[in-house]
Design an enzyme around this catalytic site. Structure first.
Site, PDB file in Angstrom:
ATOM      1  N   GLY A 703       0.828  -1.211   0.000  1.00 38.99           N
ATOM      2  CA  GLY A 703       0.000   0.000   0.000  1.00 38.99           C
ATOM      3  C   GLY A 703       0.856   1.251   0.000  1.00 38.99           C
ATOM      4  O   GLY A 703       1.940   1.270   0.578  1.00 38.99           O
ATOM      5  N   GLU A 706      -0.145   5.907   2.615  1.00 38.83           N
ATOM      6  CA  GLU A 706       0.285   6.611   3.821  1.00 38.83           C
ATOM      7  C   GLU A 706       1.784   6.829   3.943  1.00 38.83           C
ATOM      8  O   GLU A 706       2.229   7.762   4.617  1.00 38.83           O
ATOM      9  CB  GLU A 706      -0.273   5.875   5.042  1.00 38.83           C
ATOM     10  CG  GLU A 706      -1.752   6.181   5.160  1.00 38.83           C
ATOM     11  CD  GLU A 706      -2.540   5.214   6.013  1.00 38.83           C
ATOM     12  OE1 GLU A 706      -2.895   5.598   7.128  1.00 38.83           O
ATOM     13  OE2 GLU A 706      -2.819   4.076   5.570  1.00 38.83           O
TER      14      GLU A 706
END
Ligand code: MOS
Length: 739
Positions: A703, A706
């Site tokens: 991912g 963030e």
């Protein structure tokens, strides 16, 4: 021919720029009534009485819902007692207690928004004020450990921190602070609630379709299948839309009471209280190292504020548990209760704040040692996860450091503070490490091939503006050997196959494997249909002897042993006479126990500081990341760049100023709560290193939502120190702190 990784344009770009993409508040619903949320103006006490005579007398006003007339909810569900992240302790007007300033205390509904707002302004609220805990310094005297920190103990201890501190020749013992920050997506929270008998339809701006469905169903005692949640587009969430907050349920209560659909949109000021915030933190860092820079001790003690309603911890210490090697290590987390809105996830909760403290302290340690900050990091690069004592699934941090340093020109840095000047301004260079876990959750997806040869994939996931539609379409296209324009990926309906919260940078890593699995399941189904059909060239084929390619006129299945025997998938479906559908689920397995999975990166920053005015600018940032396989070069770089931009805001601008007398955000608007605009952002050079991770998930993708923000605030504060010789340990680094 692979579409995965290609810089494909967003499939929803045209809908977005032409206005065809409908956000929650824009859905046309017949007979819609408009609700306005009314919130408390004191931080603690009771609502004695709400005089609605003047409000109710206004034309068009349909309902003033307060704690006195709100429909009662069963006691066990009245706070929305569902497990986070789907459920939070809510305030649903079931009692008269005020727990924080800006808490929902009434809902006014009228036939138009303007009338509802005018009526809301006419409410006269009488309170009985009670003493409020508003002072962090005082509250922290009574701080206490939270139950769990992301599933682990709030405190961890390896070796002996005191002994390690004594053993190191160079030491740092410093306390860093980060302020309250509030989420400011362009689209504020919004809900449209419409009842059809005992069934409820919600248009809701959310990062978690299924979470809203489950929370609302539990509160109303309904079967989740009877709650429809729709959200095709989200105008930003950043964590605040990961939970269903009070206004969602209040809209549904008002709609049921009125027997007509109700729309409730939070105004900007209401983003500063009832829907979460990044809590204030105070972090003590203790580091010690031998003269060659090897850490002998690393300690990280966090105190963060929480509300009177709920224990929510900003897990600042988790980054210190895994980032650097050291024989002695301690992390602790404590909560300080305030009369404040409950804090929540905000982009890289824990890592963004924790990496500011840790990476600032590492910079201070480098100075103590007389060592280059990059060399200090290299000396402590952990070969395995020191907290979990597991090997990394993959780690390219060294390459990130090296490539970043090269692109930035780091090795030419004069280590002395205030040594660099340009155009009359001080120039400083700083760097920091970035990291974020490579999370993954179970997810499901369906794939349907239509007789016209197009395929529709469905999963109840979300696109927060990040590119979910686009990258999932790419994965689907590749799995079926189809061109992108023959694929439709649908999301944003809680009745679709289950997907997890779009939080924790988990959507791609969770949903893409489900999309892939659904595509393969569909292929198998098509093979089965063809193999059983004497009219098909594939008649009698066994699945393991069938391949798929792009064909001359659409994707074709063919016999591996006789590639002349082939048939278009579309023709199989057409002869079949009905759409062919398959559903699949993908979930993480035992590899999660065998490896520690994280993305890593290195951030290098240049700042200029005007000595007379204290003005800080960030002319350039180099960020290099190892994030596994990037599914789309365009949306991926965009995500990482966006994270860096937020890091600039976190470093220099963002701060919710809470009035010490009232507990209310004094700058609850976009004029005074500053986020970076184009003029605040210089050149951002994002680079991805090649990284093959066979363990994180079948796509090998970590991912990226963030990691981009992590490390940036520290790199900027470190650069400011290098420019000015002034160490600012309290964010944001504003000009008053430099004068
Ligand atoms: Mo993100 S803070 O995990 O929504």
């Amino acid at each position: 021919m692979s579409t995965i990784g290609a810089p494909v344009n967003r499939t929803d770009a045209w809908a977005k720029v032409s206005g065809a993409a409908r956000y929650t508040a824009e859905h046309p619903v017949a007979g819609l009534a408009h609700a306005v949320l009314v919130t408390s103006t004191i931080p603690s006490g009771r609502v004695l009485r709400i005089d609605d005579a003047a409000a109710s007398a206004l034309p068009g006003v349909l309902l003033v819902m307060t704690h006195e007339n709100v429909p009662r909810l069963p006691p066990d569900t009245r706070h929305g007692k569902v497990q986070p992240p789907g459920g939070r302790r809510l305030t649903l007007l079931q009692e008269d207690t005020v727990h924080y300033n800006n808490q929902p205390i009434a809902v006014v509904v009228a036939d138009t928004f303007e009338r509802a707002r005018a009526a809301a302004a006419l409410l006269r609220v009488e309170y009985e004020a009670a003493p409020a805990a508003l002072d962090f310094g005082q509250a922290k005297q009574a701080s206490y450990p939270p139950g769990k920190v992301q599933g682990d103990d709030p405190d961890t201890r390896q070796g002996d921190l005191q002994a390690g501190m004594a053993a190191g020749g160079a030491r740092v013992d410093a306390t860093y602070a980060t302020p309250v920050e509030n989420h400011n997506p362009l689209e504020t929270h919004a809900t449209i609630a419409e009842w059809h008998g005992e069934r409820l339809t919600l248009h809701d701006s959310t990062q978690y379709m299924k979470g809203v469905q489950r929370t609302v169903a539990a509160i109303f005692g309904m079967a989740p299948e009877h709650v429809t949640v729709l959200c095709p587009f989200v105008g930003g969430g950043f964590g605040s839309k990961g939970s269903a907050w009070s206004h969602v349920v209040l809209a549904a209560l008002a709609a049921r009471r009125l027997g007509r659909p109700v729309k409730l949109v939070l105004d900007r000021a209401q983003m500063f209280g009832p829907v979460g915030q990044r809590p204030r933190t105070e972090q003590r860092l203790r580091l010690a190292a031998t003269p060659d820079g090897r850490l002998t001790a690393i300690g990280h003690d966090t105190i963060a504020h929480t509300s009177m309603l709920e224990d929510w911890i900003e897990p600042c210490g988790i980054v210190t548990r895994m980032l650097y090697a050291s024989p002695n290590r301690e992390t602790t987390h404590r909560l300080a209760r305030l009369h404040a809105g409950t804090p929540t996830f905000m982009r890289a909760p824990g890592e963004a704040t924790g990496s500011f403290a840790l990476e600032s302290a590492m910079d201070e340690l480098a100075l103590e040692l007389g060592m280059d900050p990059l060399d200090l990091r290299l000396a402590n690069d952990a070969q395995r996860d020191p907290g979990k004592d597991l090997p990394w699934s993959s780690k390219s941090l060294r390459q990130c450091y090296e490539i970043g340093a090269e692109r930035f020109g780091w090795r030419e840095r004069d280590p002395r503070p205030r040594a660099l000047r340009r155009d009359g301004k001080l120039v400083g260079w700083g760097m920091a490490t970035a990291t974020y876990p490579a999370n993954r959750s179970p997810a499901a997806c369906s794939a349907t091939m239509l007789p016209d040869g197009t395929a529709v994939f469905r999963s109840s996931t979300q696109d927060l503006g990040t590119g979910t539609y686009t990258v999932m379409s790419q994965v689907a296209a590749e799995t079926l050997c189809m061109p992108l324009d023959r694929i439709r990926f649908a999301l944003g309906d809680a009745h679709m196959p289950e997907a997890p919260v779009s939080g924790g940078s988990t959507t791609v890593a969770s949903v893409a494997p489900a999309v892939q699995a659904a595509g393969r399941a569909l292929r198998l189904k098509l093979i089965g249909i063809a193999a059983a059909d004497a009219r098909s060239p594939l008649y009698g084929a066994t699945p393991d002897r069938v391949g798929v390619d792009r064909g001359a006129d659409g994707a074709e299945l063919y016999l591996l042993d006789d590639s002349a025997r082939r048939e278009r998938m579309a023709d199989i479906v057409a002869r079949h006479g009905a759409p062919v559908e398959a559903t699949a689920r993908a979930e993480p397995g035992a590899e999660r126990q065998r490896y520690s999975m994280h993305a890593f990166g290195a951030v290098f920053v240049e700042v200029t500081v005007d000595e007379d005015l204290g003005e800080i600018r960030v002319p350039r940032v180099v960020g290099v990341y190892g994030v596994g396989r990037l599914l789309n070069e365009k949306t991926g770089y965009n995500q990482l760049m966006g994270g860096i931009v937020w890091g600039i805001g976190m470093a220099l601008l963002e701060e919710t100023l809470v009035d010490g007398r009232t507990g209310r955000a004094a700058n609850g608007n976009l004029a005074e709560y500053h986020v970076p605009v184009h003029a605040d952002v210089g050149d951002i050079d994002v680079q991805i290193v090649d990284e093959d991770d066979p363990h994180v998930n079948p796509l090998g993708a970590k991912g990226i939502g963030e990691i981009g923000i992590t490390g940036v605030a520290a790199a900027i504060a470190n650069a400011v120190f290098h420019a000015t010789g002034r160490r600012v340990r309290e964010l944001p680094v504003t000009l008053d702190k430099l004068l």
